[in-house]
Write an enzyme that holds these catalytic residues in place. Structure first.
Site, mmCIF file in Angstrom:
data_model
loop_
_atom_site.group_PDB
_atom_site.id
_atom_site.type_symbol
_atom_site.label_atom_id
_atom_site.label_comp_id
_atom_site.label_asym_id
_atom_site.label_seq_id
_atom_site.Cartn_x
_atom_site.Cartn_y
_atom_site.Cartn_z
ATOM 1 N N GLU A 19 0.832 -1.209 0.000
ATOM 2 C CA GLU A 19 0.000 0.000 0.000
ATOM 3 C C GLU A 19 0.864 1.255 0.000
ATOM 4 O O GLU A 19 1.686 1.433 0.901
ATOM 5 C CB GLU A 19 -0.889 0.012 1.246
ATOM 6 C CG GLU A 19 -1.735 1.261 1.389
ATOM 7 C CD GLU A 19 -2.433 1.355 2.737
ATOM 8 O OE1 GLU A 19 -3.396 2.127 2.845
ATOM 9 O OE2 GLU A 19 -2.002 0.665 3.689
ATOM 10 N N GLU A 29 -11.519 2.726 7.265
ATOM 11 C CA GLU A 29 -10.325 2.838 8.100
ATOM 12 C C GLU A 29 -10.146 4.311 8.464
ATOM 13 O O GLU A 29 -9.365 5.034 7.860
ATOM 14 C CB GLU A 29 -9.088 2.304 7.376
ATOM 15 C CG GLU A 29 -7.874 2.200 8.301
ATOM 16 C CD GLU A 29 -6.609 1.777 7.582
ATOM 17 O OE1 GLU A 29 -5.842 1.000 8.160
ATOM 18 O OE2 GLU A 29 -6.383 2.246 6.451
#
Length: 263
Positions: free
Chosen positions: A140, A237
């Site tokens: 990521e 998130e």
């Protein structure tokens, strides 16, 4: 797991033990959960909570090293490959035990060509281990304001690593919040690389609060992401303001987007 909103329990319900956080996510209407570092809780206990609630587990992070000492991942740190691979093995075993699909391998805080080569070599070895367990590994890109010194800060850097490793079980975690730091056209960035994305995460930008705060219109953004061919889950998130349950007004609209017929 198509079209599910997933609660990231690394940021939501952090005041609860992991099994109770799973139950809270189910009660709030989430369709799945994902984890950061659940390792202090036995996998069997987490699996029991998942089975009780019927929620699937999407992902978890490989161990990050010593967070208190400044670590935020190990895979790109020269000289720490053995430790990084040990952590990946731990994550794969845990993911397999709870039925999770993805393991996110954190690159860590490191710069330069030596760090890039270290990351590639670790991932080449780790991805074969994941594939043997029928799991995918994720990397990521993260913005440098929230994670100063992180090795992967742009989609282009992450894509170069994917190209070097050249394994179909290594894919991208696309966090819209992080990508909004790099471009105003998050939807366009996603569309250009959609086949390589395994999981999408969301949070308000720029404050990383609930998805209905800030500058990103997630109804339109998720519509564009789905139109680009994405059919996976979407992980919430974000850092809640106070009690999680008091800030879930964004859920119905986004759940409606994910449930809308394709086309």
């Amino acid at each position: 797991m198509t079209g599910l909103l997933s609660a990231n329990l690394g940021l939501l319900w952090t005041d609860l033990p992991v099994p109770d956080a799973v139950r809270a996510a189910a009660a709030a209407g989430f369709g799945a959960v994902e984890f950061q570092w659940p390792y202090d809780t036995a996998a069997a206990v987490v699996r029991a909570a998942l089975e009780e609630t019927g929620l699937p587990a999407i992902s978890l992070n490989a161990p990050a090293g010593d967070l208190a000492a400044g670590d935020f991942g190990l895979a790109a740190l020269p000289g720490r490959a053995a430790e990084a691979l040990e952590g990946v093995d731990q994550a794969i075993a845990y993911a397999d035990a709870i039925g999770a699909r993805f393991v996110h391998v954190l690159a860590g805080r490191a710069a330069g060509a030596e760090a890039r080569e270290a990351l590639i070599q670790v991932l080449r070895r780790a991805v074969d281990r994941a594939a043997a367990a029928d799991l995918d590994l994720l990397i990521e890109p993260k913005n440098s304001r929230d994670v100063p010194g992180y090795h992967l800060t742009t989609m282009e850097e992450a894509l170069a690593v994917l190209e070097a490793v050249a394994h179909p079980r290594l894919r991208i975690m696309f966090d819209c919040y992080h990508m909004a730091h790099a471009t105003e056209d998050v939807a366009g960035l996603f569309a250009r690389h959609a086949p390589l994305v395994a999981h999408v995460q969301i949070a308000g930008f720029p404050g990383r609060r609930a998805p209905d705060t800030g500058d990103l219109d997630y109804v339109r953004l998720l519509q564009a992401i789905l139109a680009a061919g994405y059919s996976g889950s979407v992980g919430a998130e974000y850092v809640p303001r106070g009690a999680v349950e008091a800030g879930l007004g964004w859920m119905p609209a986004l759940r409606g987007v994910l449930a809308a017929p394709a086309g």
